[in-house]
Scaffold this active site. Structure first.
Site, short mmCIF file in Angstrom:
data_model
loop_
_atom_site.label_atom_id
_atom_site.label_comp_id
_atom_site.label_asym_id
_atom_site.label_seq_id
_atom_site.Cartn_x
_atom_site.Cartn_y
_atom_site.Cartn_z
N TYR A 96 31.23 36.70 36.20
CA TYR A 96 30.93 38.07 35.76
C TYR A 96 29.42 38.26 35.80
O TYR A 96 28.70 37.71 34.97
CB TYR A 96 31.49 38.28 34.35
CG TYR A 96 31.38 39.67 33.76
CD1 TYR A 96 30.82 40.73 34.46
CD2 TYR A 96 31.85 39.92 32.47
CE1 TYR A 96 30.72 42.00 33.90
CE2 TYR A 96 31.76 41.18 31.90
CZ TYR A 96 31.19 42.20 32.61
OH TYR A 96 31.10 43.46 32.04
N LYS A 135 32.90 39.46 39.60
CA LYS A 135 32.95 40.83 39.08
C LYS A 135 31.50 41.27 39.01
O LYS A 135 30.74 40.82 38.16
CB LYS A 135 33.58 40.90 37.69
CG LYS A 135 33.55 42.29 37.07
CD LYS A 135 34.01 42.26 35.62
CE LYS A 135 34.06 43.65 35.02
NZ LYS A 135 32.75 44.25 34.76
#
Length: 311
Positions: free
Chosen positions: A139, A167
């Site tokens: 992330y 992400k």
């Protein structure tokens, strides 16, 4: 199934749901999931920024994920964000997520202390090792984490066979192209890395840059709109995609213009529509009377968009 096929589409970042007294709400979490499934989303991202993860205990985060997995019963994909600001708790959440059968786990880098890249890599690999049978998604959200995922660090992380992508919540769309074409992945595996678009304001352009789909904090407010943007992209209808993206941005700019935290505004708008998820946890700023006009206007804009999409 190829990873890019498995993780294509619209993945709302799951909101933290609370009872009126501020406790985590299992029933409201289940109701939120059902609402999102009925809207047609492809998956959910549980326990991230929208889930107020840094303000919840390990046990609360476990309880939310258990509620989601029970309610879901395999209908859509579930990605569990498991990072805490220490390795031990993160590993506990990773192992717990794997035991529930999530489709992937994800983690931000450690925050507050500025760590060298070798330490960040060790942190992520330690988390992955606690869930050895589960895919791992990095992330990247430098504006909040205080550290950005670099290409050299990503290439090192790709030596871990469980790391499948990113992400990406950095604003440059170029980052999507850079991450999905990292050399280590291309040299050692059959598939390229997957990249989720993070900034909701650029969902359509992120898809054009090669994102497999999107994970976003405003998707839960208006899932139908993001599904329509995704559909326009799949059909190659650039004009329609840009038109719908502009509608999404109009609402995003509005709900971020108020005194209250964006998620507090979102939950207030959803409550007007009949979905009560509670408020936000302190120190996040809850809604006040001063926010009433923004909530009313956002509600009308969302309802108008939903009516237009039904035509």
């Amino acid at each position: 199934m190829k990873k890019i096929e498995k993780f294509k589409g619209v993945f709302p970042a799951f909101y933290a749901c609370y009872e009126d007294n501020g406790d985590v709400s299992i029933e409201r979490s289940k109701a939120l999931l059902e609402y999102l499934i009925e809207a047609g989303v492809h998956g959910v991202y549980v326990g991230g920024s929208s889930g107020e993860c840094i303000y919840q205990s390990v046990e609360e985060r476990k309880a939310v994920l258990e509620a989601v997995m029970e309610q879901n019963a395999g209908r859509i994909k579930v990605i569990a964000h498991v990072a805490c600001n220490n390795t031990k708790d993160s590993q506990e959440l990773a192992a717990h997520a794997e035991s529930l059968g999530v489709d992937a786990i994800a983690a931000i880098p450690p925050i507050y202390f500025k760590l060298p890249e070798a330490a960040i890599m060790q942190y992520w690999n330690d988390i992955s090792a606690a869930a050895p049978n589960t895919d791992f998604i990095i992330y990247n959200i430098p504006q909040l984490a205080g550290v950005a995922l670099t290409i050299p660090l990503f290439n090192e992380m790709l030596k871990n066979e469980r790391v499948i992508g990113v992400k990406n919540s950095s604003m440059p769309v170029q980052d999507i192209q850079m991450f999905r074409t990292c050399t280590n992945f291309a040299e050692t595996r059959e598939e390229a890395p997957i990249v989720f678009n993070g900034p909701d304001e650029q969902f359509f352009s992120g898809l054009v840059a090669g994102a497999c789909g999107g994970i976003g904090g405003t998707y839960g407010l208006m899932p139908e709109l993001y599904l329509a943007i995704y559909d326009a992209y799949q059909k190659g209808d650039t004009a329609r995609g840009l038109e719908l993206q502009d509608k999404a941005c109009e609402i995003i700019y509005l709900i971020t213009s108020s005194k209250a935290n964006m998620y507090a505004i979102i939950k207030a708008v959803l409550a007007k529509a009949g979905l009560n998820l509670g408020s936000v946890r302190k120190p996040l700023v809850a809604v006040d009377e001063i926010d009433t006009n923004v909530i009313e206007e956002a509600y009308e804009l969302v309802q108008n968009v939903k009516r237009e999409l039904k035509k």
